[in-house]
Design a protein around this motif. Structure first.
Motif, mmCIF file in Angstrom:
data_model
loop_
_atom_site.group_PDB
_atom_site.id
_atom_site.type_symbol
_atom_site.label_atom_id
_atom_site.label_comp_id
_atom_site.label_asym_id
_atom_site.label_seq_id
_atom_site.Cartn_x
_atom_site.Cartn_y
_atom_site.Cartn_z
ATOM 1 N N ARG A 1 13.444 -2.590 23.384
ATOM 2 C CA ARG A 1 12.165 -1.890 23.291
ATOM 3 C C ARG A 1 11.087 -2.579 24.119
ATOM 4 O O ARG A 1 10.200 -1.945 24.658
ATOM 5 C CB ARG A 1 11.712 -1.810 21.824
ATOM 6 C CG ARG A 1 12.482 -0.834 20.978
ATOM 7 C CD ARG A 1 12.215 0.618 21.331
ATOM 8 N NE ARG A 1 13.111 1.120 22.363
ATOM 9 C CZ ARG A 1 13.049 2.343 22.862
ATOM 10 N NH1 ARG A 1 12.137 3.190 22.461
ATOM 11 N NH2 ARG A 1 13.889 2.719 23.799
ATOM 12 N N ARG B 1 13.680 -0.982 28.365
ATOM 13 C CA ARG B 1 13.423 0.451 28.487
ATOM 14 C C ARG B 1 12.512 0.786 29.659
ATOM 15 O O ARG B 1 12.461 1.918 30.111
ATOM 16 C CB ARG B 1 12.830 0.996 27.193
ATOM 17 C CG ARG B 1 11.437 0.548 26.931
ATOM 18 C CD ARG B 1 10.958 1.254 25.693
ATOM 19 N NE ARG B 1 9.739 0.672 25.197
ATOM 20 C CZ ARG B 1 8.726 1.412 24.785
ATOM 21 N NH1 ARG B 1 8.812 2.718 24.817
ATOM 22 N NH2 ARG B 1 7.646 0.831 24.331
ATOM 23 N N TYR C 1 15.167 1.201 33.033
ATOM 24 C CA TYR C 1 16.364 2.025 33.184
ATOM 25 C C TYR C 1 16.428 2.628 34.572
ATOM 26 O O TYR C 1 15.419 3.000 35.145
ATOM 27 C CB TYR C 1 16.400 3.138 32.129
ATOM 28 C CG TYR C 1 16.850 2.627 30.801
ATOM 29 C CD1 TYR C 1 18.131 2.080 30.657
ATOM 30 C CD2 TYR C 1 16.018 2.628 29.708
ATOM 31 C CE1 TYR C 1 18.543 1.566 29.446
ATOM 32 C CE2 TYR C 1 16.419 2.128 28.490
ATOM 33 C CZ TYR C 1 17.681 1.590 28.374
ATOM 34 O OH TYR C 1 18.098 1.076 27.177
ATOM 35 N N ARG D 1 21.769 12.188 30.089
ATOM 36 C CA ARG D 1 20.582 11.856 29.320
ATOM 37 C C ARG D 1 19.666 13.061 29.111
ATOM 38 O O ARG D 1 19.255 13.353 27.994
ATOM 39 C CB ARG D 1 19.838 10.739 30.047
ATOM 40 C CG ARG D 1 18.548 10.288 29.403
ATOM 41 C CD ARG D 1 18.013 9.071 30.119
ATOM 42 N NE ARG D 1 18.908 7.936 29.930
ATOM 43 C CZ ARG D 1 18.818 7.117 28.893
ATOM 44 N NH1 ARG D 1 17.908 7.332 27.971
ATOM 45 N NH2 ARG D 1 19.633 6.110 28.780
ATOM 46 N N ILE E 1 18.373 15.081 20.784
ATOM 47 C CA ILE E 1 18.706 13.692 20.476
ATOM 48 C C ILE E 1 17.543 12.807 20.916
ATOM 49 O O ILE E 1 17.016 12.977 22.027
ATOM 50 C CB ILE E 1 19.994 13.268 21.204
ATOM 51 C CG1 ILE E 1 21.169 14.076 20.672
ATOM 52 C CG2 ILE E 1 20.247 11.777 21.028
ATOM 53 C CD1 ILE E 1 22.445 13.858 21.429
ATOM 54 N N THR F 1 16.567 10.124 22.592
ATOM 55 C CA THR F 1 17.289 9.205 23.478
ATOM 56 C C THR F 1 16.764 7.785 23.363
ATOM 57 O O THR F 1 17.538 6.836 23.418
ATOM 58 C CB THR F 1 17.195 9.677 24.942
ATOM 59 O OG1 THR F 1 15.816 9.804 25.269
ATOM 60 C CG2 THR F 1 17.891 10.995 25.138
ATOM 61 N N GLY F 2 15.461 7.657 23.193
ATOM 62 C CA GLY F 2 14.900 6.310 23.100
ATOM 63 C C GLY F 2 15.461 5.576 21.895
ATOM 64 O O GLY F 2 15.871 4.411 21.984
ATOM 65 N N ASP G 1 19.060 4.675 22.495
ATOM 66 C CA ASP G 1 19.147 3.496 23.370
ATOM 67 C C ASP G 1 18.962 2.213 22.577
ATOM 68 O O ASP G 1 19.733 1.270 22.703
ATOM 69 C CB ASP G 1 18.061 3.556 24.452
ATOM 70 C CG ASP G 1 18.426 4.522 25.545
ATOM 71 O OD1 ASP G 1 19.634 4.728 25.751
ATOM 72 O OD2 ASP G 1 17.515 5.078 26.171
#
Lengths: 543, 387
Positions: free
Chosen positions: A332, A336, A339, A426, A434, A436-437, A440
């Motif tokens: 976090r 992130r 990416y 993604r 979903i 995604t964060g 991840d």
């Protein structure tokens, strides 16, 4: 010369007394033994030899320490009252006198007040034999096994009668087998043994098939061509079986090394393989797991020592949580933002690894920390010709369990499904609702937590120091790259292949060169299959 | 919805300008060379007047070697997009080549006074010089080898890697494996390179005493010269026609290949050139530091080189040199003042730079200049076209 004859007579006498029957003296009449011991005072070598044989003939295990002390030159007699004692050296040329049987302290005297009961080499040999025989009949199974092994090594033909007697009385199959082996080894030394007996002995030794048996056979020569041929065959058979066991041992050690590699790499198979994040701080997450184990054990030592054997079971979930939390924070907080820029991720996580290392060094100090083995993980057992240590076996099982757990999570849970969806596409995964964060973060946390679990296991076989992670990072990347990123089975196959390859190379090249060769092999392998052993196929690969 | 994850890499606006025809020396390059010349003259002068202690000369000389190494890596990473995590290996090989010559120069002045064998070989009971030490008693051969050996390794490694199209992360990881394997190998005594201790106790080079300050200043000036030459070579490559192809490989490898360029050839050329420059840096480093050991091969060292380039600003050459000096100097200062804090600072630098300064110190500088142009109501791209 005369002395030798005398001692032979004494030995024969001793053996005869053994033959008299197993019950003789077993009741251990202490006064009788004391009477015998008293005869050491002032005796010449022959007298000592006779006393030794009478003592040995009692068959009482209590005699063994006295004989051992005699052999070590610790038995004295006091000049004032001719009492026989055992002595311990004290400072200033003083001796502390002890009762030879009970070990009670009598008094401290000057060296001049006592006289040593001297032993020569003939006597020493005789005592050794007597000790071997004494323990052959010991009620303790381990001691009997030990004594049989001792006879196998010394192969003294004069012990044969005692051995036969012990064999006849032996009820335990394992000990009896060992005794028969010893008997076979001795038979090859007995000059007038029959050809049949010797042939049986050779067959028995060949069937035993270890290095000790090979030594015995190699030392045996015979005029009889049939026996010589049988010996040669026996040696060949042993060599073959030794070679096979050698391979077995290599494979076992390879599996063991492979399990360590698997542990180190499997978390990376998630973070690097599935998410494509090059997490250079992976090794430090392993280190966090190991230090968690250390902290848990310290806590248990100080406040609940009876829980020590459970320490690893307590440490494992905590290590998973600790490393997983750190992992989620890393994801976090840093990853992130990066990416799609794998090389930058590599640099940032390397920076994180430096910070974590230094943090641990500041908190726990730069030195190795001791993490103990719980009792069920110490020691070893024999499986045929293999020696298997418990901790290695548990670690192998643990690695496989983690692998199965991960496989389950990836294939059978909602989180796993979402992870795979996010990895494959993604944008579409996000469209399907979903988060995604969140996925991840969870994926990275899972990989990090697994690394923490690995740390618990590795703390059992490696030094727990701030550098722990560094030593695994290159290896674990090799495993993932070799196995094929994005594939858990690839990591499994990669780890065990590399582990076994390493162990098979080691005997020829030495440990370090073996590792270098394996690295070179991987570099060449990548040329051939740039995506690893089990490459993912399809459009997702070329991003 | 969290959008951070879905962000595409920021468009590299700075790079569009690099496609324009440029001269060998732009403003920035000229300033860099002037500063370098000032350092090459100023440091010995300050030393002679006593304002700069003797050790500082060797220290700054060391930074210059690092700067050259960073420039070499920047050529590879910043312009060709190949992130080598094993550049320390080429540097160390160059260093070892020079170290081997310096060992041979010791001659009979070693502890064992053996005229034919270096001390560590006598210690290991070796009877004769291994074949790979032959010829290292002549300086020019050793100097050649300092370039040739890293170049050869890069050629072999690159030939296979680029031919089978190992790219990106995979390439980075196997270059790391390469330097790791070399480190393990050089740690072995049987290799004949001094094992754990490496090569040290050097006496002199070409007859000049390595302990004397004059020799050190000579080496220092030589290092500065090497940085200038290395910079000009890289700059010449970058602005050449081949340089444009190299940049296009970085930005779109497949497209460049489809356009008919032999991508492997270009990559191999850059890789080998970069490795040779790294070897040169290593060859200058060894006599100034007085030791070369297998630790130089450690993967951590190679990663540190990458961070020099990242901090300075990759794809700028000048930035790489600046980054090397900034990091190396702060390492010297911090490890002296707060030994505990150094790794924290270095680690934080990695994280901070990758997240907040993706184009490094020079990128920040450029951003500030652009801002000033905009404030004056002009298009910053125009400035780039002129540069």
């Amino acid at each position: 010369m005369i002395r030798v004859i005398r001692s032979i007579i004494a030995i024969v006498g001793l053996l005869q007394m053994f033959m008299l029957g197993p019950s003789y003296g077993q009741t251990g009449d202490e006064t009788v033994i004391r009477d015998h011991i008293a005869r050491f005072a002032g005796a010449d070598f022959q007298g000592i030899a006779e006393t030794v044989s009478t003592l040995a003939a009692t068959g009482d295990p209590a005699v063994a320490p006295v004989l051992r002390a005699l052999r070590g030159g610790d038995i004295y007699w006091r000049k004032s009252d001719r009492r026989v004692v055992r002595a311990e050296k004290m400072p200033k040329r003083m001796l502390r006198l002890l009762d030879p049987l009970s070990g009670e302290v009598i008094e401290d005297v000057r060296k001049s007040a006592v006289k040593k009961v001297k032993v020569n080499n003939t006597l020493r040999r005789m005592i050794d034999t007597a000790l071997g025989n004494l323990t052959l009949r010991s009620p303790d199974r381990a001691m009997r096994l030990d004594a049989a092994g001792q006879l196998f090594r010394t192969r003294d033909p004069s012990t044969l009668p005692a051995l036969d007697a012990a064999l006849a009385a032996e009820t335990d199959e394992g000990v009896a087998g060992e005794m028969r082996d010893a008997r076979a080894a001795i038979m090859l030394k007995v000059g007038d043994a029959t050809v049949d007996a010797q042939r049986d002995a050779i067959a028995r030794l060949a069937a035993r098939g270890d290095n000790a048996a090979r030594t015995v056979l190699a030392g045996f020569t015979s005029d009889d061509p049939a026996l010589s041929a049988a010996t040669a065959q026996g040696i060949e058979r042993i060599d073959r079986s030794l070679r096979l066991w050698g391979y077995g041992q290599n494979i076992w050690q390879g599996l063991s090394l492979g399990s360590v590699l698997l542990l180190a790499a499997i978390g990376l198979a998630i973070t690097f393989g599935v998410m494509g994040v090059i997490n250079m701080a992976h090794g430090e997450l392993v280190m966090i797991g190991a230090y968690t184990t250390f902290v848990v054990q310290e806590f248990i030592r100080s406040s609940a020592p009876y829980l020590f054997d459970m320490s690893l079971f307590i440490a494992a979930p905590l290590a998973f949580l600790a490393a997983g939390l750190v992992g989620i924070c890393i994801e976090r907080g840093v990853i992130r933002f990066l990416y799609g820029r794998p090389l930058e991720t590599l640099l940032a996580t390397w920076g994180i690894s430096l910070i974590l290392q230094q943090a641990v060094r500041t908190i726990f100090g730069p030195n190795n920390r001791e993490v103990g083995n719980p009792s069920f993980m110490s020691g070893a057992f024999e499986l045929g010709g293999l020696t298997i240590t418990w901790n290695r076996l548990w670690i192998l099982l643990f690695a496989l369990m983690i692998f199965a757990f991960l496989l389950f999570v990836m294939k059978r849970t909602r989180l796993g499904l979402q992870m795979r969806a996010v990895t494959q596409n993604r944008a579409m995964a996000a469209d399907m609702g979903i988060r995604t964060g969140w996925v991840d973060a969870m994926t990275f946390g899972l990989g990090a937590g697994i690394a923490g679990l690995a740390g618990v296991a590795l703390s059992q076989i490696d030094n727990v120091s701030p550098n722990l992670g560094q030593s695994y990072i290159v290896d674990s990347f090799m495993v993932v790259v070799f196995g094929g990123a994005g594939n858990l089975w690839g990591a499994l196959a990669g780890a065990f292949t590399l582990g076994i390859a390493n162990k098979f190379l080691e005997p020829f090249s030495g440990a370090v060169l073996a590792k270098v060769l394996v690295l070179i092999f991987i570099i060449l392998f990548i040329q051939k299959r740039p995506r690893g052993l089990f490459a993912l196929k399809g459009r997702a690969v070329e991003q | 919805m969290e959008k951070g994850n879905d962000a595409v890499p920021a468009p590299r606006s700075g790079h569009t300008a690099t496609l324009n025809r440029k001269t060998l020396l732009n403003t920035r390059g000229t300033i860099f060379l002037c500063v370098l010349a000032a350092v090459a003259v100023g440091v010995p002068y300050l030393n002679a007047t006593g304002m700069l202690p003797d050790y500082a000369v060797s220290l700054i000389g060391k930074y210059l070697c690092f700067a050259l190494l960073a420039i070499a890596l920047d050529l590879l990473w910043g312009y060709c997009g190949i992130l080598s995590l094993g550049h320390g290996a080429f540097f160390a090989l160059g260093g070892y080549a020079m170290g081997m010559h310096l060992m041979r120069e010791i001659g009979e002045r070693g502890v064992y006074a053996n005229p034919d064998l270096p001390d560590f070989m006598v210690f290991l009971n070796w009877q004769e010089l291994p074949w790979f030490w032959w010829g290292f008693d002549t300086f020019w051969f050793a100097a050649l080898m300092a370039l040739f050996v890293p170049g050869l390794l890069a050629f072999i490694f690159g030939y296979f890697a680029f031919r089978s199209r190992v790219t990106g992360v995979y390439l980075s990881i196997i270059t790391q494996a390469m330097t790791y394997a070399l480190m393990l190998a050089f740690f072995r005594n049987e290799m004949g390179f001094g094992g754990n201790n490496g090569l040290t106790d050097f006496k002199d080079v070409l007859g000049y005493d390595l302990q004397s300050q004059d020799t050190r200043i000579g080496l220092f000036v030589l290092s500065a010269l090497a940085v200038a030459v290395g910079f000009l070579i890289c700059r010449a490559v970058v602005i050449s026609k081949a340089g444009k192809v190299i940049i296009s490989i970085r930005d779109a490898e497949s497209r460049t290949r489809f356009l008919g360029y032999r991508v492997e050839g270009y990559k191999l050329f850059v890789f080998v050139l970069s490795a040779m420059l790294a070897g040169l840096a290593g060859a200058l480093y060894t006599p100034q530091v007085g030791i070369i050991n297998p630790g130089e091969f450690s993967p951590a060292n190679s990663i540190e080189i990458v961070i020099w380039v990242a901090i300075g600003g990759r794809g700028t050459l000048v930035g790489a040199a600046i980054g090397a000096v900034i990091v190396a100097a702060s390492k010297t200062i911090l490890t002296g003042l707060y030994p505990e804090a150094w790794l924290f600072v270095l680690g934080a630098m990695f994280v901070f730079v990758t997240i907040f300064m993706p184009r490094g110190v020079l990128g920040v500088w450029d951003g500030m200049i652009d801002g000033m142009w905009r404030m004056r109501g002009m298009d910053p791209n125009e400035r780039r076209l002129r540069a």
